[in-house]
Design a protein around this motif. Structure first.
Motif, PDB file in Angstrom:
ATOM      1  N   LEU A  78       0.824  -1.210   0.000  1.00  0.00           N
ATOM      2  CA  LEU A  78       0.000   0.000   0.000  1.00  0.00           C
ATOM      3  C   LEU A  78       0.861   1.265   0.000  1.00  0.00           C
ATOM      4  N   ARG A  79       1.961   1.193   0.783  1.00  0.00           N
ATOM      5  CA  ARG A  79       2.839   2.373   0.793  1.00  0.00           C
ATOM      6  C   ARG A  79       3.510   2.569  -0.562  1.00  0.00           C
ATOM      7  N   GLN A  80       3.838   1.489  -1.205  1.00  0.00           N
ATOM      8  CA  GLN A  80       4.504   1.598  -2.506  1.00  0.00           C
ATOM      9  C   GLN A  80       3.548   2.157  -3.556  1.00  0.00           C
ATOM     10  N   PRO A  87      -5.174   1.700  -7.878  1.00  0.00           N
ATOM     11  CA  PRO A  87      -5.610   2.093  -9.236  1.00  0.00           C
ATOM     12  C   PRO A  87      -5.810   0.868 -10.118  1.00  0.00           C
ATOM     13  N   ASP A  88      -6.677   1.052 -11.109  1.00  0.00           N
ATOM     14  CA  ASP A  88      -7.002  -0.054 -11.996  1.00  0.00           C
ATOM     15  C   ASP A  88      -5.808  -0.510 -12.808  1.00  0.00           C
ATOM     16  N   ASP A  89      -4.890   0.405 -13.145  1.00  0.00           N
ATOM     17  CA  ASP A  89      -3.749  -0.023 -13.957  1.00  0.00           C
ATOM     18  C   ASP A  89      -2.827  -0.945 -13.154  1.00  0.00           C
ATOM     19  N   VAL A  90      -2.677  -0.686 -11.850  1.00  0.00           N
ATOM     20  CA  VAL A  90      -1.859  -1.564 -11.014  1.00  0.00           C
ATOM     21  C   VAL A  90      -2.525  -2.935 -10.907  1.00  0.00           C
ATOM     22  N   LEU A 114     -16.291  -0.057  -8.616  1.00  0.00           N
ATOM     23  CA  LEU A 114     -16.136   1.292  -9.167  1.00  0.00           C
ATOM     24  C   LEU A 114     -14.808   1.408  -9.896  1.00  0.00           C
ATOM     25  N   ALA A 115     -14.793   2.238 -10.915  1.00  0.00           N
ATOM     26  CA  ALA A 115     -13.552   2.473 -11.663  1.00  0.00           C
ATOM     27  C   ALA A 115     -12.607   3.325 -10.829  1.00  0.00           C
ATOM     28  N   VAL A 116     -11.306   2.945 -10.858  1.00  0.00           N
ATOM     29  CA  VAL A 116     -10.274   3.708 -10.151  1.00  0.00           C
ATOM     30  C   VAL A 116      -9.190   4.030 -11.181  1.00  0.00           C
ATOM     31  N   HIS A 120      -8.603   1.946 -16.133  1.00  0.00           N
ATOM     32  CA  HIS A 120      -9.835   1.175 -16.010  1.00  0.00           C
ATOM     33  C   HIS A 120     -10.115   0.373 -17.282  1.00  0.00           C
ATOM     34  N   ALA A 121      -9.847   0.975 -18.438  1.00  0.00           N
ATOM     35  CA  ALA A 121     -10.102   0.278 -19.705  1.00  0.00           C
ATOM     36  C   ALA A 121      -9.225  -0.971 -19.804  1.00  0.00           C
ATOM     37  N   LYS A 122      -7.992  -0.851 -19.354  1.00  0.00           N
ATOM     38  CA  LYS A 122      -7.094  -2.004 -19.412  1.00  0.00           C
ATOM     39  C   LYS A 122      -7.574  -3.108 -18.468  1.00  0.00           C
TER      40      LYS A 122
END
Length: 735
Positions: A78-80, A87-90, A114-116, A120-122
């Motif tokens: 979480l810190r990293q 986020p959705d990309d992570v 929910l989208a973050v 999100h598309a990926k």
């Protein structure tokens, strides 16, 4: 008769034993009823659940299930990332890395409704291209408004609920397979969905149980649904399709890798390949943790388990049961559990009743409790959850009731002993009082004086401590008969006192019961030694009289025999001959029958006496008597009139020819040589035959006619017979 008596005594003993044990049975039933009532009221549920948790913690840990790997999102992750939600990309990169390792199933135990942004598309693209990915939702229940699923995964049917069932103490001890929502749709749990994806290549799919029930069967195992009163539960919420959780172990049981290592490519593909990979929060700050049976500790705070690892335990239980037949947690029906509780209540009551000592009973109950715990623990190792707390309470409770009852009995016993002691000491006859254990509990002074012991030396002892073995055996048998039949009994016995003096006594035994139900045997003794001595004297005198009478009878018989029999040959003498002949003639006259009389005289007997001596002559007469007796009928009479003269009475003969045949037989019999004292002797006989009524109708006439016929036979050449009327004559040589 003896067998019937033994059967009656045995039946009486069984009835008596049943009556003695009724207190144990009633106590056991009463305590069982109370414990079952407490259980049904829910007052024991929390204790029983804690006992179940202890069994889990005592059980050896099972091997790690290598088929499941966790990807934990911990505090460093979480810190990293630097923000929350991730986020959705992570998340997309994480799922992509996992997918590349070709796992059999991916479980995303993270809410993504929910989208973050960014990415999100990926992430949606990952959803579309990963058919073995299962997301989660939380169905609204009493404790939560619920969290919806990612729309795309929901549309594709790749979403399952991750709701967990917690008991009132906050511990999760059950899992869910299905949930029927308010709209009537049946939904699979997150654990079941992942398990089915994993089991599909194995050919294992859900189906109705083979036992005919509507239960779910997966592979080798049927999953019976949890019922509201299973095990130690009371009216628990059994909604959905629940099952008792059989977790593998405490926290950190499964292999776990941090999310950061996966993102950095530090996890080899072999770690994920062909396994179930579950992604979830392991960071304490996110508070996605739960208590399980393994959480409790005696000193430190209870250790929780991450939600994703708890779900992994449920997935592992489903897969292991389906493929390997790993046991589920089984429970008994309510009725069998009640019998189980009753059995231990009976054990506690029975032990206390038998031991009759608070200290011994307490020790026995401790041993029984340890045995009960051992039995239930061994059963738990075989995946059976048996009641342990209710039977422990029932055992101790029934023991306390019996101990209190025994204390009441002993108090009443003390009063009864004091009362009996006061009464019997006023009676001059020896009196004793025994308890059911055949021990003396009250003795009067007369009994102690008779026994030769002071009262303090024999009180609370038994017959075997004082009397010889054979006497004690008789006393015990007589006492037990009274206890068994509850009937008054009187018996004569022998009694040996301290000095070794044996008395004969008459004992009257009866039972006495006090207000508390204590049963005593009261015996009253009377010394009958003098009476028995007199009886024995009378018996000896009577026996002497009997023996004397028998001697007189034998003497009279011998005299009678001597008076009627020849002393040399033992044949009837002249006196008995005339009596027998008279009887035969009277019978023949009445029945119109014939009687034959043969008069025998030996030929040349005087020469034998003169040449060989009178001793040999006597032996010859004996031998002739024996041959004559053996050659005739039992009804015929052979007599010796004196010297070498013999007679034969033939009663009831049909004709003269029958008398002739007898005479011929006699001549032939006597013609055989005699071997006497190494002398071979030949002898013949002349026979005269007279017939009744032809030759005479009285004894003297018949004897005279037969005698004359015998003389004619001698004159005609000897060794022959002649009839009185000279009907025919025969010699031995011509016959």
């Amino acid at each position: 008769m003896q067998s019937n008596t033994r059967h009656t005594n045995r039946w009486a003993a069984l009835q008596q034993r049943a009556w003695r044990d009724h207190r144990v049975l009633i106590t056991s039933l009463g305590v069982t009823g109370c414990v079952v009532a407490l259980r049904l009221a829910g007052w024991l549920q929390s204790i029983e659940l804690v006992a179940l948790d202890q069994f889990f913690r005592l059980r050896p840990l099972e091997p790690v299930d290598e088929r499941i790997v966790l990807v934990g999102i911990d505090e460093p992750d979480l810190r990293q990332v630097g923000r929350w939600p991730i986020p959705d990309d992570v998340m997309a990169r994480l799922l992509e890395q996992i997918r590349a390792a070709q796992p059999r199933a991916i479980g995303l135990d993270v809410y993504r409704n929910l989208a973050v942004e960014p990415g999100h598309a990926k992430l949606l693209q990952i959803y579309r291209s990963t058919p073995n990915l299962i997301g989660i939702e939380q169905i609204q229940d009493k404790t939560s408004p619920g969290v919806s699923a990612p729309p795309l995964l929901s549309d594709r049917g790749q979403v399952s609920f991750n709701n967990l069932v917690a008991d009132p103490d906050g511990v999760v001890r059950r899992g869910l397979l299905y949930w029927t929502s308010e709209d009537g749709r049946v939904r699979k749990s997150f654990a079941l969905a992942l398990a089915l994806v994993y089991l599909q290549p194995e050919g294992v799919t859900p189906k109705a149980a083979s036992d005919g029930s509507n239960n779910l069967q997966l592979g080798k195992t049927i999953f019976p649904p949890f019922r509201a009163n299973d095990g130690g539960y009371v009216w628990a919420d059994a909604g959905g399709y629940q099952f008792l959780a059989n977790l593998r172990g405490p926290a950190e049981t499964f292999k776990t890798v941090p999310m950061s290592q996966v993102l950095q490519g530090q996890v080899p593909p072999e770690v994920f390949r062909d396994r179930i990979v579950m992604v979830g929060h392991t960071a304490p700050s996110l508070k996605d943790f739960f208590y399980t049976s393994y959480s409790g500790r005696l000193i430190d705070e209870p250790r929780k388990i991450a939600g994703v690892e708890l779900q992994a335990n449920l997935v592992s239980q489903i897969i292991s049961s389906a493929l390997e037949g790993r046991s589920l947690i089984h429970v008994w029906s309510d009725q069998i559990e009640w019998l189980w509780i009753f059995a231990w209540a009976w054990v506690g009551a029975r032990l206390s009743w038998k031991l009759r000592s608070p200290h011994k009973s307490a020790f026995a109950i401790l041993i029984s409790g340890a045995g009960l715990i051992s039995i239930t623990y061994l059963a738990f190792l075989q995946a059976w959850w048996l009641p342990v707390v209710p039977p422990l309470i029932a055992t101790a409770g029934s023991a306390l009731v019996i101990i209190a009852h025994i204390a009441h009995l002993e108090e009443e016993l003390k009063r009864s002993k004091e009362f009996l002691n006061t009464i019997i000491n006023t009676i001059p006859d020896p009196i004793f009082v025994k308890d059911r254990q055949h021990r003396w509990i009250v003795l009067n002074q007369a009994f102690c004086k008779f026994l030769g012991y002071p009262v303090e030396e024999v009180l609370h002892k038994s017959d075997y401590d004082v009397f010889p073995q054979h006497e004690a055996d008789i006393f015990r048998q007589q006492d037990q008969q009274v206890f068994n039949t509850e009937q008054e009994y009187e018996n004569e016995e022998s009694f040996t006192n301290r000095d070794g003096t044996t008395y004969f006594i008459e004992t009257k035994r009866s039972l006495h019961k006090d207000g508390a139900g204590n049963l005593f045997l009261v015996g009253v003794i009377r010394d009958i030694t003098e009476r028995k001595r007199m009886e024995e004297e009378l018996k000896r005198t009577a026996a002497e009289l009997v023996r004397s009478n028998a001697e007189l009878q034998r003497s009279a018989t011998q005299l009678s025999h001597l008076a009627n029999h020849d002393t040399l040959t033992g044949l009837p003498n002249r006196k008995l001959f005339y009596e027998r002949l008279t009887q035969a003639l009277e019978w023949a006259a009445t029945n119109q029958q014939h009687v034959g009389l043969l008069f025998l005289d030996l030929d040349g007997f005087k020469l034998i006496n003169d040449t060989l001596g009178h001793d040999v002559g006597d032996l010859l007469l004996k031998a002739i008597a024996q041959r004559l007796t053996r050659s005739l009928r039992g009804s015929d009479t052979v007599s010796r009139l004196g010297g070498d003269e013999f007679t034969v009475i033939l009663p009831a003969i049909p004709s003269a020819q029958d008398a002739a045949r007898v005479a011929e037989k006699i001549l032939k019999t006597l013609s055989d040589e005699f071997l006497l004292e190494q002398h071979i002797i030949s002898v013949t006989s002349s026979i005269g035959i007279a017939l009744y009524p032809n030759d005479g109708q009285d004894t003297d006439t018949l004897v005279k006619e037969a005698d004359l016929a015998m003389y004619r036979a001698k004159q005609q050449g000897k060794s022959r017979y002649e009839f009185a009327q000279a009907l025919e004559s025969h010699s031995e040589s011509t016959s």
